[in-house]
Design a protein around this motif. Structure first.
Motif, PDB file in Angstrom:
ATOM      1  N   ASP A  50     -19.725 -22.483 -19.656  1.00 23.90           N
ATOM      2  CA  ASP A  50     -19.565 -22.494 -21.110  1.00 23.90           C
ATOM      3  C   ASP A  50     -19.262 -21.068 -21.560  1.00 23.90           C
ATOM      4  OD1 ASP A  50     -19.769 -22.682 -23.859  1.00 23.90           O
ATOM      5  OD2 ASP A  50     -21.637 -23.801 -23.861  1.00 23.90           O
ATOM      6  N   SER A  51     -18.103 -20.874 -22.206  1.00 23.35           N
ATOM      7  CA  SER A  51     -17.689 -19.521 -22.588  1.00 23.35           C
ATOM      8  C   SER A  51     -18.473 -18.968 -23.768  1.00 23.35           C
ATOM      9  CB  SER A  51     -16.193 -19.504 -22.933  1.00 23.35           C
ATOM     10  OG  SER A  51     -15.951 -20.205 -24.151  1.00 23.35           O
ATOM     11  N   ASN A  52     -19.144 -19.855 -24.522  1.00 21.98           N
ATOM     12  CA  ASN A  52     -19.878 -19.422 -25.707  1.00 21.98           C
ATOM     13  C   ASN A  52     -21.066 -20.363 -25.916  1.00 21.98           C
ATOM     14  OD1 ASN A  52     -20.790 -18.540 -28.193  1.00 21.98           O
ATOM     15  ND2 ASN A  52     -18.783 -18.529 -29.169  1.00 21.98           N
ATOM     16  N   SER A  54     -23.955 -22.191 -27.438  1.00 22.23           N
ATOM     17  CA  SER A  54     -24.161 -22.407 -28.867  1.00 22.23           C
ATOM     18  C   SER A  54     -24.987 -23.660 -29.124  1.00 22.23           C
ATOM     19  CB  SER A  54     -22.812 -22.526 -29.586  1.00 22.23           C
ATOM     20  OG  SER A  54     -22.058 -23.596 -29.032  1.00 22.23           O
ATOM     21  N   ASN A  61     -24.375 -19.389 -32.368  1.00 26.28           N
ATOM     22  CA  ASN A  61     -23.666 -19.159 -31.119  1.00 26.28           C
ATOM     23  C   ASN A  61     -23.970 -17.751 -30.630  1.00 26.28           C
ATOM     24  OD1 ASN A  61     -20.954 -17.328 -31.407  1.00 26.28           O
ATOM     25  ND2 ASN A  61     -21.465 -18.327 -33.353  1.00 26.28           N
ATOM     26  N   THR A  62     -23.933 -17.572 -29.310  1.00 26.76           N
ATOM     27  CA  THR A  62     -24.313 -16.296 -28.701  1.00 26.76           C
ATOM     28  C   THR A  62     -23.124 -15.366 -28.500  1.00 26.76           C
ATOM     29  OG1 THR A  62     -23.983 -17.129 -26.451  1.00 26.76           O
ATOM     30  CG2 THR A  62     -26.163 -17.460 -27.443  1.00 26.76           C
ATOM     31  N   ALA A  63     -21.896 -15.904 -28.544  1.00 28.46           N
ATOM     32  CA  ALA A  63     -20.682 -15.148 -28.226  1.00 28.46           C
ATOM     33  C   ALA A  63     -20.703 -14.672 -26.773  1.00 28.46           C
ATOM     34  CB  ALA A  63     -20.492 -13.978 -29.179  1.00 28.46           C
ATOM     35  N   GLN A  64     -21.515 -15.329 -25.944  1.00 26.79           N
ATOM     36  CA  GLN A  64     -21.599 -15.005 -24.524  1.00 26.79           C
ATOM     37  C   GLN A  64     -21.517 -16.289 -23.696  1.00 26.79           C
ATOM     38  OE1 GLN A  64     -24.569 -11.943 -23.337  1.00 26.79           O
ATOM     39  NE2 GLN A  64     -25.222 -12.028 -25.487  1.00 26.79           N
ATOM     40  N   GLY A  65     -20.995 -16.153 -22.503  1.00 22.96           N
ATOM     41  CA  GLY A  65     -20.849 -17.300 -21.626  1.00 22.96           C
ATOM     42  C   GLY A  65     -22.016 -17.439 -20.668  1.00 22.96           C
ATOM     43  N   TYR A 300     -16.310 -19.795 -34.579  1.00 25.72           N
ATOM     44  CA  TYR A 300     -16.190 -19.301 -33.202  1.00 25.72           C
ATOM     45  C   TYR A 300     -15.291 -20.217 -32.366  1.00 25.72           C
ATOM     46  CZ  TYR A 300     -19.812 -22.850 -32.233  1.00 25.72           C
ATOM     47  OH  TYR A 300     -20.523 -24.016 -32.150  1.00 25.72           O
ATOM     48  N   GLN A 302     -14.698 -21.821 -28.290  1.00 28.43           N
ATOM     49  CA  GLN A 302     -15.492 -22.199 -27.125  1.00 28.43           C
ATOM     50  C   GLN A 302     -14.613 -22.907 -26.102  1.00 28.43           C
ATOM     51  OE1 GLN A 302     -18.588 -25.145 -27.896  1.00 28.43           O
ATOM     52  NE2 GLN A 302     -19.985 -24.078 -26.518  1.00 28.43           N
ATOM     53  N   THR A 304     -15.093 -24.869 -22.247  1.00 28.01           N
ATOM     54  CA  THR A 304     -16.020 -25.335 -21.214  1.00 28.01           C
ATOM     55  C   THR A 304     -15.250 -26.030 -20.107  1.00 28.01           C
ATOM     56  OG1 THR A 304     -16.428 -27.434 -22.368  1.00 28.01           O
ATOM     57  CG2 THR A 304     -17.935 -25.619 -22.826  1.00 28.01           C
TER      58      THR A 304
END
Length: 313
Positions: A50-52, A54, A61-65, A300, A302, A304
């Motif tokens: 998962d690229s983001n 959330s 959302n974390t803005a992190q994968g 954002y 995303q 996946t």
């Protein structure tokens, strides 16, 4: 890496995972099926990136994968009482386990029951759902809904279904988000070669009223799906491609001076299911989400990607 995520899942759930994989392998080899039984059991195990990371329900959302693993099990029952009435029931659980973001691990426990009545080419249905969700091993969300429906076969190629869904959402520790909603949906199916090749179109209107007015919204959803069976590796594989668009108009602003919130949510996916045999499949899937919102936390992108092995009795 995905491998690290699977190792973490093994450490957390080995007492459940090993017997689950063993059952899948045994069924894969023996191809045991209970075609005449009203019961059906399904199990799955998969890995995903998962690229983001959330949580849509919290506009977070974390803005992190992150990499994660998934487990699932469902037991369903369906039988005809007579030529017109059919009853069904289902219980199941799904679990995600993240490699890094443990506090985003989801467990979804669900149960449903349904009754349908068929008269010639028309079917009337009533289904109830109960869903209980934990987030990071903490109570998170409970959903209850009731959905009457009507469907009709116009021809061997055309099928239409309409439904209304009344739902109630209760958040643990976030009562301001508790909500009741009503939704009306319409889906049309056109079969070019039975279930081997068809397309579906859907529209839905939803109104949700929350305890806090800042979460009240009216929403419209449009979706299209294309499904086709394809011969590959001397097997009958299935390709699915889909897109959906949802717009939401919120009834209030988050703070004084802000404009009323508006969201546009685009989602698309492509999935390819390849069977090992009658009971076991592997599915490769890619999903894309573009959430545009006047609320920064809900704006954002995303991506996946996942691979899932599933077994059905």
């Amino acid at each position: 890496m995905i491998g690290s995520a699977l190792i973490k899942v093994f450490r957390k759930t080995y007492r459940l995972l090993i017997p689950a994989i063993t059952v899948i392998i045994l069924y894969s080899r023996s191809e045991i099926a209970f075609a005449k039984s009203p019961f059906q059991f399904k199990a799955s195990v998969g890995a995903e990136h998962d690229s983001n990371v959330s949580v849509n329900e919290l506009d977070s959302n974390t803005a992190q994968g992150d990499n994660l693993a998934s487990l699932g099990a469902d037991l369903s029952y369906k039988t005809r009482l007579n030529k017109k009435f059919t009853i069904s029931a289902n219980v199941g659980v799904d679990q995600t386990l993240h490699h890094t973001f443990d506090n985003f691990d989801l467990q979804i426990r669900k149960a449903s029951s349904g009754l349908s009545y068929k008269q010639d080419k028309t079917t009337f249905g009533l289904t109830g759902y109960y869903i209980d969700i934990t987030l990071g091993n903490n109570d998170f969300l409970t959903i209850r809904n009731l959905s009457p429906s009507i469907s009709h076969n116009f021809t061997s190629q055309s099928f239409i279904r309409a439904n209304f869904t009344a739902a109630d959402k209760s958040f643990s520790g976030r009562s301001e988000r508790d909500a009741e909603s009503g939704a009306v949906g319409l889906d049309y199916y056109y079969f070019m070669s039975g279930t081997n090749h068809y397309i579906s179109l859907g529209i839905k209107y939803k109104q949700e009223d929350s305890l806090s007015s800042i979460f009240d919204y009216d929403g419209n959803t449009f979706k299209v799906r294309w499904i086709k069976s394809i011969e590959a590796f001397n097997k009958k594989t299935k390709l699915r491609i889909g897109w959906s668009f949802e717009n939401r108009d919120y009834n209030d602003a988050f703070s004084a001076g802000d404009e009323r919130r508006h969201d546009d949510r685009n989602k698309a996916f492509i999935a390819w299911k390849v069977p090992f045999n009658k009971n076991t499949n592997v599915t490769f899937k890619y999903e894309y989400a573009d959430f545009t919102s006047t609320l920064q936390a809900a704006d954002y992108l995303q991506h996946t990607t996942s691979i899932t092995f599933d077994f059905a009795s």
